[in-house]
Design a protein around this motif. Structure first.
Motif, PDB file in Angstrom:
ATOM      1  N   HIS A   1      -7.472  -1.670  -3.664  1.00 29.36           N
ATOM      2  CA  HIS A   1      -7.892  -2.795  -4.505  1.00 29.36           C
ATOM      3  C   HIS A   1      -6.928  -3.951  -4.255  1.00 29.36           C
ATOM      4  N   ALA A   2      -7.354  -4.914  -3.461  1.00 30.97           N
ATOM      5  CA  ALA A   2      -6.526  -6.076  -3.128  1.00 30.97           C
ATOM      6  C   ALA A   2      -7.455  -7.282  -2.983  1.00 30.97           C
ATOM      7  N   PRO A   3      -7.928  -7.845  -4.083  1.00 29.75           N
ATOM      8  CA  PRO A   3      -8.979  -8.877  -4.028  1.00 29.75           C
ATOM      9  C   PRO A   3      -8.566 -10.183  -3.379  1.00 29.75           C
TER      10      PRO A   3
ATOM     11  N   GLN B   1      -2.872  -7.531  -7.030  1.00 29.68           N
ATOM     12  CA  GLN B   1      -3.615  -8.782  -7.164  1.00 29.68           C
ATOM     13  C   GLN B   1      -3.050  -9.879  -6.269  1.00 29.68           C
ATOM     14  N   SER B   2      -1.781  -9.769  -5.890  1.00 27.83           N
ATOM     15  CA  SER B   2      -1.114 -10.850  -5.155  1.00 27.83           C
ATOM     16  C   SER B   2      -1.132 -10.649  -3.646  1.00 27.83           C
ATOM     17  N   LEU B   3      -1.412  -9.438  -3.184  1.00 26.98           N
ATOM     18  CA  LEU B   3      -1.266  -9.097  -1.775  1.00 26.98           C
ATOM     19  C   LEU B   3      -2.170  -9.942  -0.886  1.00 26.98           C
ATOM     20  N   LYS B   4      -1.587 -10.471   0.207  1.00 24.24           N
ATOM     21  CA  LYS B   4      -2.328 -11.281   1.175  1.00 24.24           C
ATOM     22  C   LYS B   4      -2.541 -10.552   2.502  1.00 24.24           C
ATOM     23  N   ARG B   5      -1.544  -9.774   2.909  1.00 23.14           N
ATOM     24  CA  ARG B   5      -1.602  -9.106   4.218  1.00 23.14           C
ATOM     25  C   ARG B   5      -1.228  -7.643   4.049  1.00 23.14           C
TER      26      ARG B   5
END
Length: 415
Positions: A214-216, A193-197
Protein backbone atom coordinates in the motif's frame (compact mmCIF):
# COMPACT_ATOMS: atom_id res chain seq x y z
CA UNK A 1 37.36 30.13 16.97
CA UNK A 2 33.98 30.81 15.28
CA UNK A 3 32.21 27.69 14.06
CA UNK A 4 32.81 26.75 10.45
CA UNK A 5 36.11 28.65 10.08
CA UNK A 6 39.59 27.25 9.55
CA UNK A 7 42.44 28.29 11.88
CA UNK A 8 44.21 31.52 10.93
CA UNK A 9 47.48 29.72 10.16
CA UNK A 10 45.66 27.28 7.85
CA UNK A 11 44.05 30.18 6.01
CA UNK A 12 47.41 31.90 5.56
CA UNK A 13 48.98 28.71 4.23
CA UNK A 14 46.07 27.92 1.95
CA UNK A 15 46.02 26.30 -1.51
CA UNK A 16 47.51 29.36 -3.22
CA UNK A 17 50.64 29.15 -1.05
CA UNK A 18 51.01 25.39 -1.33
CA UNK A 19 50.19 24.91 2.38
CA UNK A 20 47.71 22.61 4.11
CA UNK A 21 44.92 22.48 1.55
CA UNK A 22 42.66 20.22 3.61
CA UNK A 23 43.28 22.25 6.74
CA UNK A 24 42.15 25.35 4.88
CA UNK A 25 38.64 23.94 4.58
CA UNK A 26 35.93 25.02 7.03
CA UNK A 27 34.99 22.60 9.78
CA UNK A 28 31.54 21.95 8.32
CA UNK A 29 33.09 20.66 5.07
CA UNK A 30 35.56 18.48 6.95
CA UNK A 31 32.73 16.95 8.96
CA UNK A 32 30.98 16.12 5.71
CA UNK A 33 34.15 14.59 4.24
CA UNK A 34 34.62 12.43 7.35
CA UNK A 35 31.11 11.04 6.89
CA UNK A 36 32.29 9.13 3.79
CA UNK A 37 35.04 7.29 5.65
CA UNK A 38 34.55 4.01 7.50
CA UNK A 39 34.03 4.92 11.16
CA UNK A 40 37.32 3.32 12.20
CA UNK A 41 39.26 5.58 9.84
CA UNK A 42 37.24 8.66 10.76
CA UNK A 43 38.10 8.17 14.44
CA UNK A 44 41.80 7.76 13.61
CA UNK A 45 41.93 11.30 12.21
CA UNK A 46 41.97 12.54 15.80
CA UNK A 47 45.76 12.06 15.84
CA UNK A 48 46.43 14.31 12.82
CA UNK A 49 46.48 17.60 14.74
CA UNK A 50 44.83 19.36 17.64
CA UNK A 51 42.15 20.73 15.34
CA UNK A 52 41.17 17.18 14.29
CA UNK A 53 40.94 15.82 17.83
CA UNK A 54 37.17 16.09 18.09
CA UNK A 55 36.03 16.67 14.49
CA UNK A 56 35.05 13.02 14.02
CA UNK A 57 32.49 13.35 16.82
CA UNK A 58 30.44 15.77 14.73
CA UNK A 59 30.78 14.05 11.34
CA UNK A 60 27.47 14.15 9.51
CA UNK A 61 27.51 10.40 8.85
CA UNK A 62 28.57 7.14 10.47
CA UNK A 63 29.61 4.12 8.37
CA UNK A 64 30.14 0.90 10.30
CA UNK A 65 31.69 -1.03 7.42
CA UNK A 66 34.92 -2.84 6.53
CA UNK A 67 38.20 -0.99 6.12
CA UNK A 68 37.76 -0.90 2.33
CA UNK A 69 34.41 0.85 2.70
CA UNK A 70 32.49 -1.99 1.04
CA UNK A 71 33.01 -5.29 2.86
CA UNK A 72 31.00 -6.01 6.00
CA UNK A 73 32.43 -5.98 9.52
CA UNK A 74 32.33 -9.34 11.35
CA UNK A 75 29.72 -9.06 14.10
CA UNK A 76 32.12 -10.04 16.87
CA UNK A 77 32.88 -8.74 20.36
CA UNK A 78 35.56 -6.31 19.23
CA UNK A 79 33.30 -4.70 16.62
CA UNK A 80 30.33 -4.52 18.99
CA UNK A 81 32.39 -2.84 21.69
CA UNK A 82 33.81 -0.38 19.16
CA UNK A 83 30.34 0.72 18.04
CA UNK A 84 29.10 0.98 21.63
CA UNK A 85 32.07 3.22 22.56
CA UNK A 86 31.78 5.21 19.34
CA UNK A 87 28.18 6.17 20.00
CA UNK A 88 28.88 6.91 23.65
CA UNK A 89 31.78 9.25 22.87
CA UNK A 90 30.20 10.84 19.86
CA UNK A 91 27.53 12.59 21.85
CA UNK A 92 24.47 14.31 20.42
CA UNK A 93 25.60 15.80 17.10
CA UNK A 94 22.89 15.44 14.42
CA UNK A 95 23.31 12.69 11.82
CA UNK A 96 22.48 12.75 8.14
CA UNK A 97 23.45 9.13 7.35
CA UNK A 98 23.95 5.95 9.35
CA UNK A 99 25.21 2.80 7.62
CA UNK A 100 25.70 -0.58 9.28
CA UNK A 101 27.17 -3.40 7.20
CA UNK A 102 27.93 -6.50 9.23
CA UNK A 103 28.31 -10.25 8.74
CA UNK A 104 28.05 -13.20 11.08
CA UNK A 105 26.11 -16.36 11.77
CA UNK A 106 24.19 -14.75 14.65
CA UNK A 107 23.45 -11.02 14.73
CA UNK A 108 22.33 -9.53 18.04
CA UNK A 109 19.23 -7.73 16.78
CA UNK A 110 18.56 -6.16 20.20
CA UNK A 111 21.93 -4.46 20.13
CA UNK A 112 21.41 -3.29 16.55
CA UNK A 113 18.06 -1.84 17.58
CA UNK A 114 19.82 0.28 20.22
CA UNK A 115 22.22 1.59 17.59
CA UNK A 116 19.35 2.39 15.24
CA UNK A 117 17.49 4.09 18.07
CA UNK A 118 20.53 6.30 18.62
CA UNK A 119 20.61 7.25 14.93
CA UNK A 120 16.88 8.00 14.89
CA UNK A 121 17.13 10.07 18.07
CA UNK A 122 19.69 12.32 16.39
CA UNK A 123 17.60 12.94 13.28
CA UNK A 124 19.17 10.51 10.80
CA UNK A 125 17.88 11.06 7.27
CA UNK A 126 19.42 8.08 5.42
CA UNK A 127 19.54 4.70 7.17
CA UNK A 128 21.30 1.66 5.64
CA UNK A 129 21.28 -1.73 7.38
CA UNK A 130 22.93 -4.76 5.74
CA UNK A 131 23.27 -8.19 7.34
CA UNK A 132 25.32 -10.45 5.11
CA UNK A 133 25.74 -13.65 7.10
CA UNK A 134 24.38 -17.10 6.35
CA UNK A 135 21.12 -16.38 8.17
CA UNK A 136 18.73 -13.46 8.36
CA UNK A 137 18.79 -10.88 11.10
CA UNK A 138 15.42 -11.94 12.53
CA UNK A 139 13.18 -9.38 14.14
CA UNK A 140 11.22 -10.38 17.22
CA UNK A 141 7.40 -10.36 16.99
CA UNK A 142 7.26 -7.63 19.64
CA UNK A 143 9.71 -5.31 17.88
CA UNK A 144 7.81 -2.10 17.04
CA UNK A 145 7.68 -0.33 13.65
CA UNK A 146 10.33 2.24 12.82
CA UNK A 147 9.45 5.75 13.98
CA UNK A 148 11.18 8.88 12.68
CA UNK A 149 10.08 12.36 11.59
CA UNK A 150 13.31 12.95 9.64
CA UNK A 151 14.06 9.68 7.82
CA UNK A 152 13.88 10.13 4.02
CA UNK A 153 15.66 6.99 2.75
CA UNK A 154 15.79 3.45 4.12
CA UNK A 155 17.90 0.59 2.70
CA UNK A 156 17.63 -2.92 4.16
CA UNK A 157 19.44 -6.15 3.32
CA UNK A 158 19.27 -9.57 4.99
CA UNK A 159 16.41 -8.86 7.39
CA UNK A 160 13.58 -11.23 8.32
CA UNK A 161 10.71 -8.81 9.02
CA UNK A 162 8.10 -9.28 11.71
CA UNK A 163 4.46 -8.46 11.08
CA UNK A 164 4.62 -4.75 11.96
CA UNK A 165 8.01 -3.31 11.01
CA UNK A 166 7.00 -2.40 7.44
CA UNK A 167 4.11 -0.27 8.65
CA UNK A 168 5.97 2.93 7.83
CA UNK A 169 3.20 5.35 8.72
CA UNK A 170 5.37 6.63 11.58
CA UNK A 171 7.97 7.84 9.07
CA UNK A 172 6.07 10.69 7.36
CA UNK A 173 9.12 12.01 5.42
CA UNK A 174 10.22 8.64 4.00
CA UNK A 175 10.42 8.71 0.18
CA UNK A 176 12.89 5.96 -0.79
CA UNK A 177 12.78 2.33 0.31
CA UNK A 178 15.20 -0.32 -0.99
CA UNK A 179 14.91 -3.93 0.21
CA UNK A 180 17.32 -6.62 -0.94
CA UNK A 181 17.47 -10.29 0.04
CA UNK A 182 14.95 -9.99 2.88
CA UNK A 183 12.22 -12.32 4.16
CA UNK A 184 8.55 -11.24 4.09
CA UNK A 185 7.24 -14.62 5.27
CA UNK A 186 5.43 -13.11 8.28
CA UNK A 187 5.14 -9.57 6.89
CA UNK A 188 1.63 -9.27 5.53
CA UNK A 189 1.85 -5.63 4.45
CA UNK A 190 4.13 -2.80 3.36
CA UNK A 191 2.38 0.48 4.06
CA UNK A 192 3.46 4.10 3.53
CA UNK A 193 1.62 7.24 2.49
CA UNK A 194 4.81 9.21 1.80
CA UNK A 195 6.82 6.67 -0.20
CA UNK A 196 7.82 7.76 -3.73
CA UNK A 197 10.31 5.09 -4.82
CA UNK A 198 10.31 1.39 -3.92
CA UNK A 199 12.84 -1.26 -4.96
CA UNK A 200 12.55 -4.90 -3.86
CA UNK A 201 15.07 -7.46 -5.14
CA UNK A 202 15.73 -11.12 -4.20
CA UNK A 203 12.87 -11.29 -1.68
CA UNK A 204 11.41 -14.35 0.00
CA UNK A 205 7.63 -14.04 0.20
CA UNK A 206 5.15 -16.37 1.88
CA UNK A 207 4.17 -19.43 -0.20
CA UNK A 208 0.56 -19.55 1.00
CA UNK A 209 -0.50 -15.91 1.30
CA UNK A 210 0.24 -12.63 -0.45
CA UNK A 211 1.97 -9.60 1.04
CA UNK A 212 0.08 -6.39 0.20
CA UNK A 213 1.86 -3.20 -0.86
CA UNK A 214 0.00 0.00 0.00
CA UNK A 215 1.90 3.04 -1.30
CA UNK A 216 -0.60 5.38 -3.01
CA UNK A 217 1.97 8.11 -3.73
CA UNK A 218 4.53 5.84 -5.35
CA UNK A 219 6.09 7.13 -8.59
CA UNK A 220 8.73 4.41 -9.20
CA UNK A 221 8.52 0.67 -8.56
CA UNK A 222 11.15 -2.04 -9.14
CA UNK A 223 9.89 -5.45 -8.01
CA UNK A 224 11.56 -8.83 -8.53
CA UNK A 225 9.71 -11.84 -7.15
CA UNK A 226 12.16 -14.71 -6.69
CA UNK A 227 10.37 -16.92 -4.14
CA UNK A 228 6.85 -17.16 -2.78
CA UNK A 229 3.57 -15.64 -3.85
CA UNK A 230 3.59 -12.47 -5.90
CA UNK A 231 2.54 -9.53 -3.69
CA UNK A 232 -0.67 -7.58 -4.25
CA UNK A 233 -0.16 -4.04 -5.54
CA UNK A 234 -2.85 -1.69 -4.30
CA UNK A 235 -3.76 1.49 -6.19
CA UNK A 236 -0.82 3.66 -7.31
CA UNK A 237 -2.40 6.60 -9.16
CA UNK A 238 0.85 8.62 -9.40
CA UNK A 239 3.03 5.80 -10.78
CA UNK A 240 5.39 6.88 -13.58
CA UNK A 241 7.68 3.91 -14.16
CA UNK A 242 7.51 0.29 -13.03
CA UNK A 243 9.52 -2.88 -13.61
CA UNK A 244 7.98 -6.15 -12.42
CA UNK A 245 9.79 -9.46 -12.98
CA UNK A 246 8.35 -12.78 -11.72
CA UNK A 247 11.40 -15.01 -11.46
CA UNK A 248 10.16 -17.69 -9.06
CA UNK A 249 8.00 -20.77 -9.54
CA UNK A 250 5.35 -20.34 -6.85
CA UNK A 251 2.75 -18.75 -9.15
CA UNK A 252 2.92 -21.59 -11.68
CA UNK A 253 0.58 -24.54 -12.17
CA UNK A 254 0.93 -27.24 -14.82
CA UNK A 255 -2.83 -27.90 -14.72
CA UNK A 256 -4.14 -24.34 -15.01
CA UNK A 257 -3.28 -21.23 -17.01
CA UNK A 258 -4.92 -19.00 -14.42
CA UNK A 259 -4.03 -20.45 -11.01
CA UNK A 260 -7.37 -22.07 -10.30
CA UNK A 261 -6.91 -25.79 -11.04
CA UNK A 262 -9.44 -26.65 -8.33
CA UNK A 263 -7.15 -28.91 -6.33
CA UNK A 264 -7.15 -27.61 -2.77
CA UNK A 265 -3.86 -29.40 -2.09
CA UNK A 266 -2.08 -27.55 -4.93
CA UNK A 267 0.60 -25.34 -3.36
CA UNK A 268 0.84 -23.07 -6.40
CA UNK A 269 -2.84 -22.20 -6.88
CA UNK A 270 -5.04 -20.07 -4.67
CA UNK A 271 -8.59 -20.98 -5.80
CA UNK A 272 -10.41 -18.48 -3.56
CA UNK A 273 -8.04 -15.62 -4.38
CA UNK A 274 -9.91 -13.84 -7.19
CA UNK A 275 -8.93 -10.19 -6.64
CA UNK A 276 -6.33 -8.48 -8.92
CA UNK A 277 -2.71 -8.97 -7.92
CA UNK A 278 -0.46 -6.79 -10.12
CA UNK A 279 -2.15 -5.06 -13.01
CA UNK A 280 -4.66 -3.02 -11.03
CA UNK A 281 -1.82 -1.33 -9.15
CA UNK A 282 0.19 -0.85 -12.36
CA UNK A 283 -2.66 0.52 -14.47
CA UNK A 284 -1.63 4.19 -14.06
CA UNK A 285 2.04 3.74 -15.00
CA UNK A 286 3.48 5.73 -17.91
CA UNK A 287 6.42 3.36 -18.50
CA UNK A 288 6.02 -0.33 -17.82
CA UNK A 289 8.34 -3.36 -18.03
CA UNK A 290 6.80 -6.80 -17.41
CA UNK A 291 8.66 -10.09 -17.38
CA UNK A 292 8.09 -13.61 -16.10
CA UNK A 293 9.44 -17.12 -16.37
CA UNK A 294 7.65 -19.79 -18.39
CA UNK A 295 4.36 -21.08 -16.93
CA UNK A 296 3.83 -18.12 -14.62
CA UNK A 297 0.09 -17.49 -14.64
CA UNK A 298 -0.19 -14.25 -12.69
CA UNK A 299 -0.40 -11.88 -15.69
CA UNK A 300 -2.90 -14.11 -17.53
CA UNK A 301 -4.97 -14.32 -14.37
CA UNK A 302 -5.07 -10.54 -13.92
CA UNK A 303 -5.98 -10.04 -17.58
CA UNK A 304 -9.31 -11.81 -17.03
CA UNK A 305 -10.42 -8.45 -15.64
CA UNK A 306 -7.96 -6.30 -17.53
CA UNK A 307 -7.77 -2.68 -16.36
CA UNK A 308 -7.32 0.20 -18.78
CA UNK A 309 -3.78 1.58 -18.83
CA UNK A 310 -4.94 5.15 -19.25
CA UNK A 311 -1.48 6.79 -19.12
CA UNK A 312 0.77 4.07 -20.53
CA UNK A 313 3.21 5.48 -23.12
CA UNK A 314 6.01 2.85 -23.18
CA UNK A 315 5.62 -0.92 -22.73
CA UNK A 316 8.28 -3.66 -22.69
CA UNK A 317 7.27 -7.34 -22.44
CA UNK A 318 9.34 -10.51 -22.37
CA UNK A 319 8.41 -13.72 -24.18
CA UNK A 320 6.24 -15.17 -21.41
CA UNK A 321 3.91 -12.18 -21.74
CA UNK A 322 3.64 -12.75 -25.51
CA UNK A 323 3.70 -16.50 -26.14
CA UNK A 324 2.36 -19.13 -26.06
CA UNK A 325 -0.84 -17.25 -25.16
CA UNK A 326 -0.83 -14.33 -27.59
CA UNK A 327 -4.01 -13.03 -25.97
CA UNK A 328 -1.95 -11.57 -23.12
CA UNK A 329 -0.29 -9.19 -25.57
CA UNK A 330 -3.56 -8.61 -27.40
CA UNK A 331 -5.50 -7.62 -24.27
CA UNK A 332 -2.81 -5.26 -23.02
CA UNK A 333 -2.70 -3.51 -26.42
CA UNK A 334 -6.50 -3.24 -26.48
CA UNK A 335 -6.44 -1.57 -23.07
CA UNK A 336 -3.60 0.90 -23.73
CA UNK A 337 -5.27 3.80 -25.56
CA UNK A 338 -2.29 6.22 -25.54
CA UNK A 339 0.57 3.75 -26.07
CA UNK A 340 3.46 5.20 -28.10
CA UNK A 341 6.28 2.63 -27.85
CA UNK A 342 6.14 -1.18 -27.75
CA UNK A 343 9.22 -3.37 -27.14
CA UNK A 344 9.14 -7.17 -27.17
CA UNK A 345 12.13 -9.19 -25.92
CA UNK A 346 11.88 -12.79 -27.15
CA UNK A 347 14.68 -15.00 -25.88
CA UNK A 348 14.45 -18.57 -24.61
CA UNK A 349 16.48 -20.96 -22.50
CA UNK A 350 17.68 -23.03 -25.46
CA UNK A 351 19.17 -19.95 -27.17
CA UNK A 352 22.45 -18.24 -26.48
CA UNK A 353 22.01 -15.32 -24.10
CA UNK A 354 22.40 -12.79 -26.88
CA UNK A 355 19.82 -10.72 -28.71
CA UNK A 356 21.24 -10.83 -32.22
CA UNK A 357 18.19 -9.80 -34.23
CA UNK A 358 16.36 -6.51 -34.11
CA UNK A 359 13.11 -6.09 -36.02
CA UNK A 360 11.58 -2.66 -36.33
CA UNK A 361 7.92 -2.32 -37.13
CA UNK A 362 6.71 -0.40 -40.15
CA UNK A 363 3.15 0.83 -40.16
CA UNK A 364 0.87 3.78 -40.74
CA UNK A 365 -1.11 4.91 -37.68
CA UNK A 366 -4.09 5.46 -39.96
CA UNK A 367 -4.06 1.80 -40.98
CA UNK A 368 -3.97 0.38 -37.46
CA UNK A 369 -7.19 -1.28 -36.28
CA UNK A 370 -9.36 0.72 -33.83
CA UNK A 371 -8.32 -1.45 -30.89
CA UNK A 372 -4.70 -0.22 -31.18
CA UNK A 373 -3.55 3.17 -29.92
CA UNK A 374 -3.58 5.83 -32.61
CA UNK A 375 -0.54 7.33 -30.85
CA UNK A 376 1.70 4.32 -31.54
CA UNK A 377 5.02 5.46 -33.00
CA UNK A 378 7.44 2.56 -32.54
CA UNK A 379 7.33 -1.24 -32.38
CA UNK A 380 10.60 -3.11 -31.82
CA UNK A 381 11.16 -6.85 -31.46
CA UNK A 382 14.48 -8.27 -30.24
CA UNK A 383 15.32 -11.95 -30.28
CA UNK A 384 18.21 -14.40 -30.44
CA UNK A 385 16.84 -16.23 -33.48
CA UNK A 386 13.67 -16.21 -35.53
CA UNK A 387 11.94 -19.45 -34.51
CA UNK A 388 8.32 -20.61 -34.48
CA UNK A 389 7.38 -18.62 -31.40
CA UNK A 390 8.83 -15.42 -32.83
CA UNK A 391 6.93 -16.06 -36.06
CA UNK A 392 3.75 -16.45 -34.01
CA UNK A 393 4.22 -12.97 -32.57
CA UNK A 394 5.10 -11.45 -35.95
CA UNK A 395 2.01 -13.05 -37.50
CA UNK A 396 -0.20 -11.54 -34.82
CA UNK A 397 1.34 -8.10 -35.31
CA UNK A 398 1.00 -8.39 -39.11
CA UNK A 399 -2.74 -8.83 -38.59
CA UNK A 400 -2.63 -5.37 -37.01
CA UNK A 401 -1.01 -4.03 -40.22
CA UNK A 402 2.47 -3.89 -38.67
CA UNK A 403 5.26 -5.32 -40.84
CA UNK A 404 8.94 -5.60 -39.97
CA UNK A 405 12.40 -4.96 -41.34
CA UNK A 406 15.40 -6.91 -39.99
CA UNK A 407 18.76 -5.66 -38.75
CA UNK A 408 21.65 -7.50 -37.10
CA UNK A 409 23.03 -6.34 -33.80
CA UNK A 410 24.61 -8.28 -30.95
CA UNK A 411 23.28 -7.27 -27.55
CA UNK A 412 23.89 -9.19 -24.34
CA UNK A 413 20.69 -10.04 -22.52
CA UNK A 414 20.63 -9.25 -18.80
CA UNK A 415 19.37 -11.92 -16.50
Amino acid sequence: MPAGKAPKRARQEGPESGGDRIGALPDEILRHVLSFLPAQQAVQTCVLARRWRHLWKSATGLRIVGADGEAPVPFKKKAREFVDSLLLLRGSSPLETFELRVAGSAVDVRRVRLWVRYAVEFKVQVLRLSFLGNTYARMRPEDPPLTSKYLTKLELCGVAFNGDFLDLSRCPALQDLEIEGCSFVVAGRISSQSLKRLRITRPVFNRSSRTRIHAPNLTMLHLQVSYGKTPVLEGMPLLISALVAILGKSDCCSRSNYGDCGDESCENCMPNDTSPVLLHGLSQAKNLVLGAKDDTYIFRRDLKCCPTFTRLKSLLLNETCCVPDIQVLARILEHSPVLEELYLILIYKMQMQELNVIMKGRFSPKELPPIISAHLKSVVVRCGAVDERVIQVLKFLSELNISFSFTEEKLKAEG
